[in-house]
Design an enzyme around this catalytic site. Structure first.
Site, PDB file in Angstrom:
ATOM      1  N   SER A 156       3.047 -29.911  23.396  1.00  0.00           N
ATOM      2  CA  SER A 156       4.437 -29.967  23.864  1.00  0.00           C
ATOM      3  C   SER A 156       5.327 -29.090  22.987  1.00  0.00           C
ATOM      4  O   SER A 156       6.440 -29.463  22.641  1.00  0.00           O
ATOM      5  CB  SER A 156       4.930 -31.407  23.827  1.00  0.00           C
ATOM      6  OG  SER A 156       4.670 -31.951  22.544  1.00  0.00           O
ATOM      7  N   GLY A 157       4.797 -27.923  22.609  1.00  0.00           N
ATOM      8  CA  GLY A 157       5.591 -26.957  21.856  1.00  0.00           C
ATOM      9  C   GLY A 157       6.462 -26.163  22.814  1.00  0.00           C
ATOM     10  O   GLY A 157       6.823 -26.636  23.903  1.00  0.00           O
ATOM     11  N   LYS A 212      -3.820 -19.039  23.147  1.00  0.00           N
ATOM     12  CA  LYS A 212      -4.172 -17.666  22.795  1.00  0.00           C
ATOM     13  C   LYS A 212      -4.657 -17.615  21.348  1.00  0.00           C
ATOM     14  O   LYS A 212      -3.893 -17.918  20.430  1.00  0.00           O
ATOM     15  CB  LYS A 212      -2.954 -16.751  23.008  1.00  0.00           C
ATOM     16  CG  LYS A 212      -2.542 -16.679  24.492  1.00  0.00           C
ATOM     17  CD  LYS A 212      -1.248 -15.923  24.739  1.00  0.00           C
ATOM     18  CE  LYS A 212      -0.968 -15.817  26.246  1.00  0.00           C
ATOM     19  NZ  LYS A 212       0.359 -15.242  26.555  1.00  0.00           N
ATOM     20  N   LYS A 231      -3.660  -9.398  22.058  1.00  0.00           N
ATOM     21  CA  LYS A 231      -2.325  -8.774  22.133  1.00  0.00           C
ATOM     22  C   LYS A 231      -1.425  -9.283  21.013  1.00  0.00           C
ATOM     23  O   LYS A 231      -0.473  -8.603  20.618  1.00  0.00           O
ATOM     24  CB  LYS A 231      -1.711  -8.944  23.514  1.00  0.00           C
ATOM     25  CG  LYS A 231      -1.426 -10.383  23.970  1.00  0.00           C
ATOM     26  CD  LYS A 231      -0.092 -10.936  23.534  1.00  0.00           C
ATOM     27  CE  LYS A 231       0.048 -12.409  23.853  1.00  0.00           C
ATOM     28  NZ  LYS A 231       1.237 -13.028  23.241  1.00  0.00           N
ATOM     29  N   PHE A 241      -4.908 -25.936  15.948  1.00  0.00           N
ATOM     30  CA  PHE A 241      -4.940 -27.384  16.153  1.00  0.00           C
ATOM     31  C   PHE A 241      -5.876 -27.819  17.282  1.00  0.00           C
ATOM     32  O   PHE A 241      -5.906 -28.987  17.651  1.00  0.00           O
ATOM     33  CB  PHE A 241      -3.531 -27.917  16.438  1.00  0.00           C
ATOM     34  CG  PHE A 241      -2.525 -27.592  15.368  1.00  0.00           C
ATOM     35  CD1 PHE A 241      -2.807 -27.854  14.033  1.00  0.00           C
ATOM     36  CD2 PHE A 241      -1.299 -27.025  15.684  1.00  0.00           C
ATOM     37  CE1 PHE A 241      -1.889 -27.554  13.033  1.00  0.00           C
ATOM     38  CE2 PHE A 241      -0.371 -26.720  14.696  1.00  0.00           C
ATOM     39  CZ  PHE A 241      -0.668 -26.981  13.365  1.00  0.00           C
ATOM     40  N   TRP A 247       5.788 -23.418  24.659  1.00  0.00           N
ATOM     41  CA  TRP A 247       5.161 -23.107  25.949  1.00  0.00           C
ATOM     42  C   TRP A 247       4.757 -24.393  26.683  1.00  0.00           C
ATOM     43  O   TRP A 247       4.924 -24.508  27.902  1.00  0.00           O
ATOM     44  CB  TRP A 247       3.964 -22.183  25.735  1.00  0.00           C
ATOM     45  CG  TRP A 247       3.250 -21.649  26.954  1.00  0.00           C
ATOM     46  CD1 TRP A 247       1.907 -21.444  27.062  1.00  0.00           C
ATOM     47  CD2 TRP A 247       3.814 -21.196  28.201  1.00  0.00           C
ATOM     48  NE1 TRP A 247       1.605 -20.909  28.295  1.00  0.00           N
ATOM     49  CE2 TRP A 247       2.753 -20.740  29.010  1.00  0.00           C
ATOM     50  CE3 TRP A 247       5.105 -21.133  28.726  1.00  0.00           C
ATOM     51  CZ2 TRP A 247       2.928 -20.242  30.300  1.00  0.00           C
ATOM     52  CZ3 TRP A 247       5.293 -20.637  30.011  1.00  0.00           C
ATOM     53  CH2 TRP A 247       4.221 -20.205  30.790  1.00  0.00           C
ATOM     54  N   GLY A 248       4.249 -25.363  25.931  1.00  0.00           N
ATOM     55  CA  GLY A 248       3.868 -26.633  26.560  1.00  0.00           C
ATOM     56  C   GLY A 248       5.057 -27.256  27.271  1.00  0.00           C
ATOM     57  O   GLY A 248       4.939 -27.750  28.407  1.00  0.00           O
TER      58      GLY A 248
HETATM   59  N1  LIG Z   1       5.701 -19.862  23.324  1.00  0.00           N
HETATM   60  C1  LIG Z   1       5.361 -18.917  24.191  1.00  0.00           C
HETATM   61  O1  LIG Z   1       6.179 -18.098  24.623  1.00  0.00           O
HETATM   62  C2  LIG Z   1       3.940 -18.865  24.679  1.00  0.00           C
HETATM   63  C3  LIG Z   1       3.690 -18.245  25.913  1.00  0.00           C
HETATM   64  C4  LIG Z   1       2.383 -18.160  26.375  1.00  0.00           C
HETATM   65  C5  LIG Z   1       1.345 -18.688  25.614  1.00  0.00           C
HETATM   66  N2  LIG Z   1       1.623 -19.288  24.441  1.00  0.00           N
HETATM   67  C6  LIG Z   1       0.471 -19.872  23.706  1.00  0.00           C
HETATM   68  O2  LIG Z   1       0.494 -21.275  23.914  1.00  0.00           O
HETATM   69  C7  LIG Z   1      -0.067 -21.931  22.761  1.00  0.00           C
HETATM   70  C8  LIG Z   1       0.908 -22.996  22.292  1.00  0.00           C
HETATM   71  O3  LIG Z   1       2.115 -22.386  21.935  1.00  0.00           O
HETATM   72  P1  LIG Z   1       3.518 -23.146  21.960  1.00  0.00           P
HETATM   73  O4  LIG Z   1       4.553 -22.067  21.991  1.00  0.00           O
HETATM   74  O5  LIG Z   1       3.548 -24.196  23.009  1.00  0.00           O
HETATM   75  O6  LIG Z   1       3.506 -23.901  20.544  1.00  0.00           O
HETATM   76  P2  LIG Z   1       4.556 -23.727  19.363  1.00  0.00           P
HETATM   77  O7  LIG Z   1       4.456 -22.380  18.758  1.00  0.00           O
HETATM   78  O8  LIG Z   1       5.894 -24.173  19.831  1.00  0.00           O
HETATM   79  O9  LIG Z   1       3.959 -24.726  18.254  1.00  0.00           O
HETATM   80  C9  LIG Z   1       4.467 -25.932  17.901  1.00  0.00           C
HETATM   81  C10 LIG Z   1       3.598 -27.052  18.425  1.00  0.00           C
HETATM   82  O10 LIG Z   1       2.544 -27.348  17.495  1.00  0.00           O
HETATM   83  C11 LIG Z   1       2.481 -28.751  17.344  1.00  0.00           C
HETATM   84  N3  LIG Z   1       1.856 -29.144  16.088  1.00  0.00           N
HETATM   85  C12 LIG Z   1       2.311 -28.989  14.825  1.00  0.00           C
HETATM   86  N4  LIG Z   1       1.436 -29.514  13.942  1.00  0.00           N
HETATM   87  C13 LIG Z   1       0.400 -30.008  14.673  1.00  0.00           C
HETATM   88  C14 LIG Z   1      -0.819 -30.638  14.330  1.00  0.00           C
HETATM   89  N5  LIG Z   1      -1.148 -30.871  13.055  1.00  0.00           N
HETATM   90  N6  LIG Z   1      -1.650 -31.004  15.342  1.00  0.00           N
HETATM   91  C15 LIG Z   1      -1.331 -30.767  16.625  1.00  0.00           C
HETATM   92  N7  LIG Z   1      -0.192 -30.141  17.014  1.00  0.00           N
HETATM   93  C16 LIG Z   1       0.666 -29.766  16.039  1.00  0.00           C
HETATM   94  C17 LIG Z   1       3.938 -29.164  17.394  1.00  0.00           C
HETATM   95  O11 LIG Z   1       4.046 -30.533  17.630  1.00  0.00           O
HETATM   96  C18 LIG Z   1       4.426 -28.328  18.561  1.00  0.00           C
HETATM   97  O12 LIG Z   1       4.138 -28.969  19.772  1.00  0.00           O
HETATM   98  C19 LIG Z   1      -0.334 -20.824  21.728  1.00  0.00           C
HETATM   99  O13 LIG Z   1      -1.687 -20.451  21.786  1.00  0.00           O
HETATM  100  C20 LIG Z   1       0.523 -19.667  22.211  1.00  0.00           C
HETATM  101  O14 LIG Z   1       0.001 -18.406  21.849  1.00  0.00           O
HETATM  102  C21 LIG Z   1       2.889 -19.405  23.952  1.00  0.00           C
HETATM  103  O1  LIG Z   2       6.105 -15.223  21.197  1.00  0.00           O
HETATM  104  P1  LIG Z   2       4.673 -14.757  21.040  1.00  0.00           P
HETATM  105  O2  LIG Z   2       4.566 -13.496  20.272  1.00  0.00           O
HETATM  106  O3  LIG Z   2       3.802 -15.871  20.523  1.00  0.00           O
HETATM  107  O4  LIG Z   2       4.163 -14.430  22.513  1.00  0.00           O
HETATM  108  C1  LIG Z   2       4.354 -15.404  23.492  1.00  0.00           C
HETATM  109  C2  LIG Z   2       3.493 -15.220  24.726  1.00  0.00           C
HETATM  110  O5  LIG Z   2       2.126 -15.143  24.402  1.00  0.00           O
HETATM  111  C3  LIG Z   2       3.941 -14.132  25.637  1.00  0.00           C
HETATM  112  O6  LIG Z   2       3.215 -14.200  26.850  1.00  0.00           O
END
Ligand SMILES: NC(=O)c1ccc[n+]([C@@H]2O[C@H](COP(=O)([O-])OP(=O)(O)OC[C@H]3O[C@@H](n4cnc5c(N)ncnc54)[C@H](O)[C@@H]3O)[C@@H](O)[C@H]2O)c1
Ligand SMILES: O=P(O)(O)OC[C@H](O)CO
Length: 356
Positions: free
Chosen positions: A18-19, A127, A212, A104, A21-22
């Site tokens: 639930s970060g 990713k 990427k 994680f 992207w979540g």
């Molecule tokens: N944010 C974007 O724009 C985006 C877009 C596409 C894909 N992604 C991918 O999605 C994935 C998740 O990214 P995100 O942006 O949702 O996360 P984020 O970068 O917001 O990370 C924070 C998350 O990590 C959790 N966390 C912290 N410590 C933890 C622990 N010890 N155990 C479990 N969880 C813990 C937090 O509770 C929070 O939910 C990544 O692989 C990222 O590359 C991100």
């Molecule tokens: O913000 P970044 O660099 O983790 O990239 C987020 C996503 O992977 C874009 O699709």
């Protein structure tokens, strides 16, 4: 076809993570399931519990219907129910969406072993790579598949979460080997502003998503050094060439066409211009501070995946004696570690094997 798809009862969907992207994808999924009888209208979302201003984040999400820490300003539908217990979140699910920073994955999935439906379908939005005991790397979808013994599809694309949350148009790529499952997953996430293409080349999609982030650090370094858009375009192009070569060498059978889906060139471009990896890498050059320090200062708990992915790739390349064939990936790792000054990014692209 997977049993979970054959059954006619509405499919239960859970989200693990639930970060930034979540939370953004939970807005789409929560909204779509409430309008589509193929899915149960309640979505459970696992929240790694923490206190925000003295209150549990899961409780804030369930009362304010907003993830005030990781996606402030965007409502989460009330049918998305935050749950700090990962087993309780996933145990009844037919479709499990995994969306965590990749470091994680193992610690979060371990408690699920033997506790989820054997017919469940996993979908990884994660990713990055996993390091194998022999010093190689594995794809995150394989890690989840091996740990939980379920089929794992992937979803990756040019999807900066804040833009998706703001409902600005974008595309994404789902990788799935089963046509019916692919259709169902498309129904789960497609909206008029989030358009989906399903392809069957899971591993290449995932490679694009992971690699990427390394290139985006390189883009941030040249931004930080004050170079222009032409220079960054060179980093993007040379990075793309290394991504393609990486797929050819280590994942034979990868399709070149997959690089032209949203998960490929489009995600590479958006991350190199608007992503967190680029932003922190630029600040790294400008401030001289350590990456971990800047990640804390700039991202407020969010995580960048690039430096860790560069390290994973470097360990594997070094073990195989192949660093010279991937100089951009290698230089990004060495710069992140402080083993090379950021100015070496430019030497790296000046002397790239593509020019020899
Ligand atoms: N944010 C974007 O724009 C985006 C877009 C596409 C894909 N992604 C991918 O999605 C994935 C998740 O990214 P995100 O942006 O949702 O996360 P984020 O970068 O917001 O990370 C924070 C998350 O990590 C959790 N966390 C912290 N410590 C933890 C622990 N010890 N155990 C479990 N969880 C813990 C937090 O509770 C929070 O939910 C990544 O692989 C990222 O590359 C991100
Ligand atoms: O913000 P970044 O660099 O983790 O990239 C987020 C996503 O992977 C874009 O699709």
């Amino acid at each position: 076809m997977n049993e979970a798809v054959k059954l006619s009862s509405p499919k239960k969907v859970s989200i693990i993570g639930s970060g930034n992207w979540g939370s953004a994808i939970s807005r789409i999924i929560g909204s779509n399931v409430s309008r589509n009888g193929k899915f149960d209208s309640t979505v459970k979302m696992y929240v790694f519990e923490e206190l925000v201003d003295g209150q549990k984040l899961s409780e804030i999400i369930n009362t304010k219907h907003e993830n005030v820490k990781y996606l402030p300003g965007f409502p989460i539908p009330p049918n998305v129910v935050a749950n700090p217990d990962v087993v309780d979140t996933a145990k009844d699910a037919d479709i499990i969406i995994f969306v965590l920073p990749h470091k994680f994955v193992r610690v979060t999935c371990q408690p699920l072993v033997g506790k989820i439906k054997p017919t469940a379908i996993g979908v990884s939005l994660i990713k990055g790579f996993d390091i194998t005991p022999g010093g190689g790397i594995d794809l995150i979808s394989n890690v989840i598949n091996k740990l939980l013994n379920i089929d794992v599809a992937v979803l990756m694309g040019a999807n900066l979460a804040p833009e998706v949350a703001a409902e600005k148009f974008c595309e994404t790529t789902i990788g799935c080997n089963d046509k019916e499952e692919g259709k169902l997953l498309k129904e789960l996430v497609q909206t008029d502003y989030f358009r989906v293409v399903v392809v069957d080349d899971i591993h290449t999609i995932e490679l694009c998503g992971a690699l990427k982030n390394i290139v985006a650090c390189g883009a941030g370094f040249v931004d930080g050094l004050g170079y222009g858009d032409n220079t960054k375009a060179a980093v993007i192009r040379l990075g793309l060439m290394e991504m393609i070569k990486f797929a050819e060498v280590f994942y034979p059978g990868s399709k070149l066409s997959t690089f032209f889906e949203s998960c490929g060139v489009a995600d590479l471009i958006t991350t190199c211009y608007g992503g967190r990896n680029r932003k922190v890498a630029e600040a790294f050059v400008k401030t001289g501070k350590k990456i971990e320090e800047l990640e804390k200062e700039i991202l407020n708990g969010q995580r960048m995946q690039g430096p860790q992915t560069a390290e994973e790739v470097y360990i594997m390349l070094k073990n195989k004696g192949m660093e010279d064939r991937f100089p951009l990936f290698t230089a990004v790792h060495q710069i992140c570690q402080g083993q090379l000054p950021p100015t070496q990014m430019v030497n790296c692209i000046q002397n790239h094997p593509e020019h020899m």
